[in-house]
Design a protein around this motif. Structure first.
Motif, PDB file in Angstrom:
ATOM      1  N   TYR A 208       0.830  -1.210   0.000  1.00 13.27           N
ATOM      2  CA  TYR A 208       0.000   0.000   0.000  1.00 13.27           C
ATOM      3  C   TYR A 208       0.866   1.262   0.000  1.00 13.27           C
ATOM      4  N   HIS A 209       1.816   1.327   0.914  1.00 14.06           N
ATOM      5  CA  HIS A 209       2.651   2.522   1.025  1.00 14.06           C
ATOM      6  C   HIS A 209       3.416   2.798  -0.262  1.00 14.06           C
ATOM      7  N   ALA A 212       0.916   4.696  -2.471  1.00 10.42           N
ATOM      8  CA  ALA A 212       0.015   5.679  -1.847  1.00 10.42           C
ATOM      9  C   ALA A 212       0.305   7.123  -2.227  1.00 10.42           C
ATOM     10  N   TYR A 254       1.927  11.991  -0.449  1.00  8.28           N
ATOM     11  CA  TYR A 254       1.461  10.871   0.376  1.00  8.28           C
ATOM     12  C   TYR A 254       0.385  11.345   1.365  1.00  8.28           C
TER      13      TYR A 254
END
Length: 257
Positions: A208-209, A212, A254
């Motif tokens: 995910y990161h 993102a 982010y």
């Protein structure tokens, strides 16, 4: 007019042995710093500290390293005293010290909370205090925080929550030190591609990161590269001196505030 540059300046970098701190040290040496004192927390980082000292000296600057656990006021006081004795009063102070914990609120013990508070908030407070006492006039101070300060997310209460006070420490210090020409800022990177990131995250969270940020497709890992943070810190302690009392999130989109 006061010259705001790194050339000929003395620098202290907390957490300066490796990763972002080590890269900042090398970058400042390449930009003409006269002397750089790096701090490292534990004996396990001694070899990294020595390698960074060697790189600084190879670039033509004086370099010294000091080991200390900065979670007590006395340890921070001693660090600045030792640094001042070794290289003189610093002109620039950068604090990259921090600890990550990702857990649900219900699972965080009092001991874990106390440790997170000591590392992320208490050490930052006393670093600012001692930097304000020891820096030369027209000095620069920058503290590393986290882009999670702009996030609405679970599981980081102890991490982002203990970094959050640094925002106000920064504002207060900027007001109090401003009469001496000292600027004080904080930088909040996004999740960085360093060894500190991966152990705290599950495989799903890592994936995910890495997608993102708005600019994730243009990063080799999808995460914040430490090489993209260094120029911001260099700017804030040089030509960007007029920016003070601010926390800046540098993360490729982010999070934002």
């Amino acid at each position: 007019m006061t010259e705001h540059s790194i050339k000929g300046k003395s620098v202290i970098i907390a957490g300066g042995a490796k990763n972002l701190g080590g890269l900042i040290a090398r970058d400042f040496a390449a930009h003409g710093a006269k002397a750089i004192a790096i701090h490292y927390n534990s004996a396990g980082s001694k070899d990294d500290a020595q390698a960074t000292v060697a790189a600084i000296m190879a670039a033509g600057a004086q370099a010294v390293a000091f080991q200390a656990d900065l979670t007590t006021a006395g340890a921070v006081e001693k660090l600045f005293a030792d640094v001042t004795a070794a290289i003189g009063r610093p002109d620039i102070a950068v604090n990259t010290v921090g600890k990550v914990l990702k857990k649900p609120l219900f699972d965080i013990s009092e001991a874990e909370y106390d440790e997170m508070s000591a590392v992320n908030a208490k050490s930052a407070f006393f670093f600012l205090k001692e930097a304000g006492k020891h820096l030369n006039d027209n000095g620069k101070i920058c503290t590393l925080v986290t882009s999670l300060l702009g996030a609405f997310t679970p599981f980081y209460a102890a991490y982002a929550g203990t970094k959050a006070p640094v925002e106000h420490f920064t504002r207060a210090a900027a007001k109090e030190f401003g009469e001496r020409g000292i600027s004080v800022t904080a930088i909040g990177p996004g999740p960085m591609d360093t060894p500190f990131f991966y152990p705290a995250e599950s495989a799903e969270a890592r994936d995910y990161h890495k997608t993102a940020a708005a600019l994730s497709p243009f990063s080799k890992t999808g995460l914040t590269d430490i090489a993209d943070i260094v120029p911001w810190i260099r700017f804030l302690v040089t030509e960007g001196w007029w920016m003070t009392g601010q926390t800046i999130l540098v993360n490729g989109g982010y999070t934002t505030k």
